[in-house]
Design an enzyme around this catalytic site. Sequence first.
Site, PDB file in Angstrom:
ATOM      1  N   LYS A 271      -1.375   8.229   8.108  1.00 55.05           N
ATOM      2  CA  LYS A 271      -1.241   6.780   7.916  1.00 55.05           C
ATOM      3  C   LYS A 271      -2.036   6.072   9.003  1.00 55.05           C
ATOM      4  O   LYS A 271      -1.803   6.275  10.190  1.00 55.05           O
ATOM      5  CB  LYS A 271       0.231   6.379   7.998  1.00 55.05           C
ATOM      6  CG  LYS A 271       0.464   4.862   7.982  1.00 55.05           C
ATOM      7  CD  LYS A 271       1.934   4.527   8.232  1.00 55.05           C
ATOM      8  CE  LYS A 271       2.148   3.030   8.377  1.00 55.05           C
ATOM      9  NZ  LYS A 271       3.546   2.689   8.707  1.00 55.05           N
ATOM     10  N   ASP A 276      -0.178  -3.822  11.854  1.00 53.23           N
ATOM     11  CA  ASP A 276       0.814  -4.101  10.807  1.00 53.23           C
ATOM     12  C   ASP A 276       1.612  -5.352  11.127  1.00 53.23           C
ATOM     13  O   ASP A 276       2.550  -5.330  11.916  1.00 53.23           O
ATOM     14  CB  ASP A 276       1.754  -2.908  10.646  1.00 53.23           C
ATOM     15  CG  ASP A 276       2.767  -3.134   9.532  1.00 53.23           C
ATOM     16  OD1 ASP A 276       2.519  -4.002   8.677  1.00 53.23           O
ATOM     17  OD2 ASP A 276       3.796  -2.428   9.518  1.00 53.23           O
ATOM     18  N   LYS A 283       6.828  -9.556   9.782  1.00 51.16           N
ATOM     19  CA  LYS A 283       7.801  -9.022  10.729  1.00 51.16           C
ATOM     20  C   LYS A 283       8.370 -10.158  11.575  1.00 51.16           C
ATOM     21  O   LYS A 283       7.679 -11.132  11.870  1.00 51.16           O
ATOM     22  CB  LYS A 283       7.138  -7.994  11.657  1.00 51.16           C
ATOM     23  CG  LYS A 283       6.726  -6.704  10.974  1.00 51.16           C
ATOM     24  CD  LYS A 283       6.069  -5.753  11.963  1.00 51.16           C
ATOM     25  CE  LYS A 283       5.605  -4.485  11.279  1.00 51.16           C
ATOM     26  NZ  LYS A 283       6.732  -3.648  10.824  1.00 51.16           N
ATOM     27  N   ASP A 294       0.484   1.622  14.633  1.00 50.26           N
ATOM     28  CA  ASP A 294       0.834   2.053  13.277  1.00 50.26           C
ATOM     29  C   ASP A 294      -0.244   2.926  12.642  1.00 50.26           C
ATOM     30  O   ASP A 294      -0.123   3.323  11.485  1.00 50.26           O
ATOM     31  CB  ASP A 294       1.115   0.831  12.396  1.00 50.26           C
ATOM     32  CG  ASP A 294       2.203   1.093  11.372  1.00 50.26           C
ATOM     33  OD1 ASP A 294       2.946   2.078  11.528  1.00 50.26           O
ATOM     34  OD2 ASP A 294       2.305   0.318  10.410  1.00 50.26           O
ATOM     35  N   ASP A 353       6.030  -4.947   3.867  1.00 49.04           N
ATOM     36  CA  ASP A 353       6.102  -4.240   5.150  1.00 49.04           C
ATOM     37  C   ASP A 353       6.414  -2.757   4.959  1.00 49.04           C
ATOM     38  O   ASP A 353       6.455  -2.000   5.922  1.00 49.04           O
ATOM     39  CB  ASP A 353       7.148  -4.888   6.064  1.00 49.04           C
ATOM     40  CG  ASP A 353       7.009  -4.461   7.517  1.00 49.04           C
ATOM     41  OD1 ASP A 353       5.894  -4.040   7.904  1.00 49.04           O
ATOM     42  OD2 ASP A 353       7.999  -4.529   8.260  1.00 49.04           O
ATOM     43  N   GLU A 355       4.380  -0.668   3.703  1.00 50.65           N
ATOM     44  CA  GLU A 355       2.994  -0.472   3.258  1.00 50.65           C
ATOM     45  C   GLU A 355       2.461   0.933   3.508  1.00 50.65           C
ATOM     46  O   GLU A 355       1.558   1.400   2.817  1.00 50.65           O
ATOM     47  CB  GLU A 355       2.083  -1.500   3.950  1.00 50.65           C
ATOM     48  CG  GLU A 355       1.612  -1.157   5.345  1.00 50.65           C
ATOM     49  CD  GLU A 355       2.708  -0.980   6.376  1.00 50.65           C
ATOM     50  OE1 GLU A 355       2.521  -0.183   7.311  1.00 50.65           O
ATOM     51  OE2 GLU A 355       3.764  -1.639   6.252  1.00 50.65           O
ATOM     52  N   ARG A 357       3.690   3.850   2.988  1.00 49.79           N
ATOM     53  CA  ARG A 357       3.868   4.777   1.859  1.00 49.79           C
ATOM     54  C   ARG A 357       2.870   4.503   0.737  1.00 49.79           C
ATOM     55  O   ARG A 357       2.555   5.388  -0.047  1.00 49.79           O
ATOM     56  CB  ARG A 357       5.312   4.687   1.360  1.00 49.79           C
ATOM     57  CG  ARG A 357       5.733   3.356   0.792  1.00 49.79           C
ATOM     58  CD  ARG A 357       7.249   3.188   0.754  1.00 49.79           C
ATOM     59  NE  ARG A 357       7.802   3.021   2.094  1.00 49.79           N
ATOM     60  CZ  ARG A 357       9.107   2.912   2.360  1.00 49.79           C
ATOM     61  NH1 ARG A 357       9.988   2.979   1.372  1.00 49.79           N
ATOM     62  NH2 ARG A 357       9.527   2.748   3.599  1.00 49.79           N
TER      63      ARG A 357
END
Length: 509
Positions: A271, A276, A283, A294, A353, A355, A357
């Site tokens: 990933k 993010d 967030k 991230d 959020d 994201e 996956r």
Amino acid sequence: MTALTLSTAGAATLRADALVVGVAKGPKGLIVAAGAEAVDKAYDGKLAAVLDALGASGAEGEITKLPAPAGLKVPVVLAVGLGSVPEQDESYDEEALRRAAGAAARALAGSKKAAFALPLDDASAVTAVAEGALLGAYAFTAYQGGEKKAAKNGGPKQPLAEVTLLGAKPRDKEHKAAVERASVVATEVNIARDLVNTPPNDLHPESFAAVASATAKEHGIKVQVLDEKALVKGGFGGIMGVGKGSENLPRLVKLSYTHPKAEKTLAFVGKGITYDSGGISLKPAGHNETMKCDMAGAAAVFAAVVAVAKLGLQVNVTSWLALAENMPSGSATRPGDVLRMYSGKTVEVLNTDAEGRLVLGDALTKASEDNPDAIVDVATLTGAMVMALGNRTFGVMSNDDAFRTSVHEIAEEVGEASWPMPLPADLRKGMDSPTADIANMGERMGGGLVAGLFLQEFVGEGITWAHLDIAGPAFHEGAPYGYTPKGGTGSAVRTLVRLAERTATGDLG
């Protein structure tokens, strides 16, 4: 990178800025560990008593500095705690040695040379001490404005410049190989740390892809980069859905190392959300400041394939970097939108959020097309995993119980705390969508397991797969400890490299 050398010189004769020795908790008090006999002799056999008088306990990673006596060629002796003395006929735990060496190297930041006289019973101990010292000597100073200016402003000192291991044998094939391996692995872990620590205005999908491409080509690794046009044309709805809200558009990078005698192939998928914000599902305040981390999963799989290439392992390894920046804008994916993934499945996005996956789903499907013997994905995927396992342990999920056990055991072996986690089938129902094939959110409880179940949907049929959720250990916000610095840690790199080694030798349980 800190230089690493082996020396047969005695601890009493080598010139350096400091001499590192080990001290442990014995049944009747402090014990000076093997390797420091000459140092103890220079203190008239009273080194343990002196350390005890100074308050040393022998606890793991505890640092005690004291002036060297006249019989030594160094000005300072640094004693580092190794924990409890091992049972008779047993050696010190490798992780204890690794952490001790790391703590000592970190404490000697700003020094030019240090000699390490720690217990080196075998090649494994040599690897542990060498690796720990090189990892502990790490500092991220790229934005500090130079060594003198950084020190003046209270910034970090430059890392310890040179480590000499006493007791290791330069001409011994096993010792030489141990040090070479440690140097390769530590270098790549530190590169992963650098990537995680780099500010997101300098590290975005395009620049990350450029760094990965340039480095890979230096080591004979084939590179393929899909830009936003290729991603749209190829139907990568997950990656594009996450990244289209940013001016820095996404990339999917494939790095392929092949060995002419390899019989097995591994695929690593990372990933790579270079920043993010949460997207439209923004967030809350206080949760954005560390979100440059991230992309730690992509950094790990990138570093791992480079390490495998440097080591020349007899295994084929492909690393996939799913790179995107998750930002809110007029072009961003909205909660309620439906994305068509590369696999053809549709996903209702209930929370932008969640994201990671989505980008991993596309990359897992693409990686499956090569039909590897196993796929391992690495991701800072869920806060739920941090809630379950804390900040220092990553979760391991898999569609194969034996493979999950092997990955967990390998992680523990190299000193990366992990824990096997289940994929309960009953949690899958929570992701049912009235609009699409699946939603990107499910039940709140067990959120880390729900994310694993989502990813499993995109793994090719019959392919062994494991998922490492490194959300906790990937970025350390507290004070440094052992060989772990503040900031990016390089989590999972060592596990992936050892997995590749085991696969190459056919020694995968």
